[in-house]
Design an enzyme around this catalytic site. Structure first.
Site: not given
Length: 302
Positions: A80, A130
């Site tokens: 990410n 996350y």
């Protein structure tokens, strides 16, 4: 009409496949290049190879639909954040000033007061790895845009659902469990807590937003929320899925939910900016999305 060459990463994924189909159907897109992982993996591939790939494609726009939902902190960081940095460097070197559209996440916001529609200028306080790794990717793209390296757009996607949903997602997992229960393989459907409110947005609407970001706005679009603008409990969404499937058995809630959303009991997107900047509004209802989850269950790669 402006003609565009687009380089798309992640075209085989749940969101990426819908984005690929929508871009391919747009008459403004004259070239759509979609390298798979075998050709180049953004996590494991080197920057030199990526730069060469970008130079060969000579894109006006690069779209990144890759990323990870779970795994270790290092897994999430590489997928990410680091992948975003590599794309920034490669685009800056091989296609300077090109638009770079990445998919961010509502997880970047963290906890939001109940009843609030969260806008892009809301303070970000993600609760886990996350959201933190996505927020880092967003911020790094903003810095690169400010420096003139790329024209960056981050679409903060809320809870994407719809056709070919995979089981990493709550409703995708629920669909598989409901199918098993209907087939007699299980006596009940067992899920984690379902009381949290979520903003479910159809993947086809997400694909339309990506296309709008790639083809439409002037430079400087920045960060844009992509959601339905509505919030329902996960319990309500699962109930609708069960009704669609014709399942009337027990749905039990037990254990803990995914770490990426722990501590976030409410989230709803303010999509005012999306309409103003992208000319985008969602067009699919939750009922339509749920029907498509069930209708495409066997084709979702399970």
């Amino acid at each position: 009409m402006k003609r565009l060459r687009i380089l798309l990463f992640g075209a085989s994924g749940f969101v990426g496949s819908s984005v690929a189909a929508t871009l391919a159907a747009d008459p403004r897109v004259t070239s759509l290049t979609s390298p798979g992982r075998a050709q180049h993996d953004l996590v494991t591939g080197g920057i030199a190879a990526l730069t060469a790939l970008v130079r060969q494609a000579s894109p006006d726009v690069v779209v990144n639909c890759t990323g990870r939902l779970g795994g270790t902190a290092l897994d999430l960081l590489e997928a990410n954040t680091v992948a975003t940095v590599r794309l920034i460097d490669a685009v800056a070197a091989a296609a300077p000033g090109a638009r770079l559209v990445r998919l961010g996440s509502a997880g970047e916001y963290g906890p939001v007061a109940h009843g609030v529609s969260v806008a892009e200028d809301h303070p970000c306080a993600p609760v886990g790895e996350y959201g933190t790794t996505h927020l880092a990717g967003t911020r790094l793209l903003q810095l690169a845009t400010a420096a003139g390296q790329v024209d960056g757009v981050t679409l903060r996607v809320f809870n994407p659902i719809g056709p070919n949903l995979n089981r990493d997602n709550l409703l995708g997992r629920a669909a598989v469990l409901i199918r098993d229960a209907l087939a007699g393989a299980a006596g009940q459907v067992l899920l984690g807590p379902l009381g949290a409110y979520r903003d479910f947005v159809d993947v086809r609407d997400v694909a339309a937003a990506v296309t709008a970001a790639a083809t439409g706005p002037e430079p400087g679009a920045g960060v844009v929320n992509i959601g339905s603008g509505r919030a329902v409990t996960a319990r309500e969404a699962v109930r609708r899925l069960a009704e669609t499937a014709g399942y009337s058995g027990a749905i039990m809630e037990q254990g803990a939910g995914p770490a990426r959303s722990a501590g976030v009991d409410w989230i709803r997107a303010d999509i005012t900016r999306a309409e103003a900047v992208l000319g985008w509004v969602p067009t699919h209802t939750l009922a339509e999305s749920v029907k498509q989850i069930w209708a495409t269950l066997d084709g979702a790669g399970r």
